[in-house]
Motif scaffolding. Sequence first.
Motif, mmCIF file in Angstrom:
data_model
loop_
_atom_site.group_PDB
_atom_site.id
_atom_site.type_symbol
_atom_site.label_atom_id
_atom_site.label_comp_id
_atom_site.label_asym_id
_atom_site.label_seq_id
_atom_site.Cartn_x
_atom_site.Cartn_y
_atom_site.Cartn_z
ATOM 1 N N GLU A 163 0.877 -1.301 -0.022
ATOM 2 C CA GLU A 163 -0.020 -0.005 -0.130
ATOM 3 C C GLU A 163 0.957 1.191 -0.019
ATOM 4 O O GLU A 163 1.799 1.443 0.746
ATOM 5 C CB GLU A 163 -0.842 0.024 1.215
ATOM 6 N N GLN A 180 -2.675 3.726 9.754
ATOM 7 C CA GLN A 180 -3.848 2.915 9.441
ATOM 8 C C GLN A 180 -3.148 1.716 8.471
ATOM 9 O O GLN A 180 -2.726 1.923 7.583
ATOM 10 C CB GLN A 180 -4.923 3.467 8.570
ATOM 11 N N HIS A 181 -3.434 0.499 9.105
ATOM 12 C CA HIS A 181 -2.812 -0.670 8.110
ATOM 13 C C HIS A 181 -4.110 -1.064 7.427
ATOM 14 O O HIS A 181 -5.249 -1.651 7.855
ATOM 15 C CB HIS A 181 -2.654 -1.900 9.417
ATOM 16 N N VAL A 182 -3.730 -0.896 6.136
ATOM 17 C CA VAL A 182 -5.143 -0.941 5.188
ATOM 18 C C VAL A 182 -5.635 -2.460 5.285
ATOM 19 O O VAL A 182 -6.716 -2.709 4.949
ATOM 20 C CB VAL A 182 -4.763 -0.545 3.658
ATOM 21 N N ASP A 185 -7.465 -3.432 8.211
ATOM 22 C CA ASP A 185 -8.195 -2.245 8.727
ATOM 23 C C ASP A 185 -8.133 -2.228 10.323
ATOM 24 O O ASP A 185 -8.863 -2.102 10.855
ATOM 25 C CB ASP A 185 -9.601 -2.699 8.316
ATOM 26 N N GLU A 186 -6.953 -1.788 10.604
ATOM 27 C CA GLU A 186 -6.650 -1.608 11.997
ATOM 28 C C GLU A 186 -5.564 -0.428 12.060
ATOM 29 O O GLU A 186 -4.760 -0.248 11.257
ATOM 30 C CB GLU A 186 -5.801 -2.679 12.502
ATOM 31 N N THR A 187 -5.864 0.494 12.957
ATOM 32 C CA THR A 187 -4.961 1.454 13.489
ATOM 33 C C THR A 187 -3.535 0.785 14.427
ATOM 34 O O THR A 187 -3.925 0.480 15.587
ATOM 35 C CB THR A 187 -5.392 2.587 14.213
ATOM 36 N N THR A 207 -8.298 -9.592 13.196
ATOM 37 C CA THR A 207 -8.044 -8.832 11.988
ATOM 38 C C THR A 207 -9.581 -8.922 11.333
ATOM 39 O O THR A 207 -10.331 -9.406 11.947
ATOM 40 C CB THR A 207 -6.963 -9.560 10.976
ATOM 41 N N ALA A 208 -9.732 -8.331 10.225
ATOM 42 C CA ALA A 208 -10.965 -8.214 9.411
ATOM 43 C C ALA A 208 -11.114 -9.725 8.626
ATOM 44 O O ALA A 208 -12.064 -9.803 7.874
ATOM 45 C CB ALA A 208 -10.981 -6.982 8.501
ATOM 46 N N TYR A 209 -10.199 -10.511 8.691
ATOM 47 C CA TYR A 209 -10.141 -11.609 7.831
ATOM 48 C C TYR A 209 -10.541 -13.096 8.600
ATOM 49 O O TYR A 209 -10.365 -13.040 9.644
ATOM 50 C CB TYR A 209 -9.048 -12.041 7.163
#
Length: 263
Positions: A163, A180-182, A185-187, A207-209
Amino acid sequence: MKINKIFLFAAMALTSLSLASCSDDDDFTPGKAAGSNDVYFTNQGNQTVSLEATSFTITLGRSNASGALSVPLKQIQVSPMLTVPATAEFAAGETETEVTIQVNSEAKPFTDLHLRLSIPEEYTSPYKAPTNGVPELNINIQKEDYAPFKTGTYFSEFWETEEENIVLEYSPMLDTYRFQHVAMDETFTFKVDEEGNISVLQSAFATAYVHPDYGVISANRSSDAPSFVDVDEDGVTTYVFCFEYTVSAGSFGSALDYFVVNP
């Protein structure tokens, strides 16, 4: 659902008796007319925001835009460090308008400020107002001193992503960095000591996964390798992070992430 007929007939009889007892001599005072402008806060309800600037805006909307309208803003709770205009102004034809809230420059970073506003009943619709009868906006604000520090490219071995133009921010008061870790989705927030060692403040997070067989993938600070700042012979700075990725069944192992600062 069955209706209790005895109760229903009794209620009807009482209503009929009440109507029959009315006369032309009874006094009647009309209630307050409902507003026809249907003014509301577009983000109604409770909110929490982090603020780096010296002002921010709130937005009001209305359904009737036939003319100009000045709407008083009722201040239920306003921190002394905030300045709120007395009214919100709609121009003719406008369905939305912004109101700027000023934050005193003397407000200390990382202290909570509170803003609670409402709209007078005569400007609202009784059918769209919340249960307390009038639209309200309730915001908890935390002023920050984070400011852009560097920009760079973020590489993640585990996620196999790259990114560009990620902004790294720095807080002088906390002596802390964040970005922001794209991919996740985490700061990320971290500190750097005098020897260039990085301490990531989050020990673990989901995580979002979601793995199709083992559920949510979590990222954890890895004990296999340190996180650190590296400056190469050309003067390019790289923040190196080591994370261990796990699911309920076990670990995927550790992987490195790299934040390479733009020259």
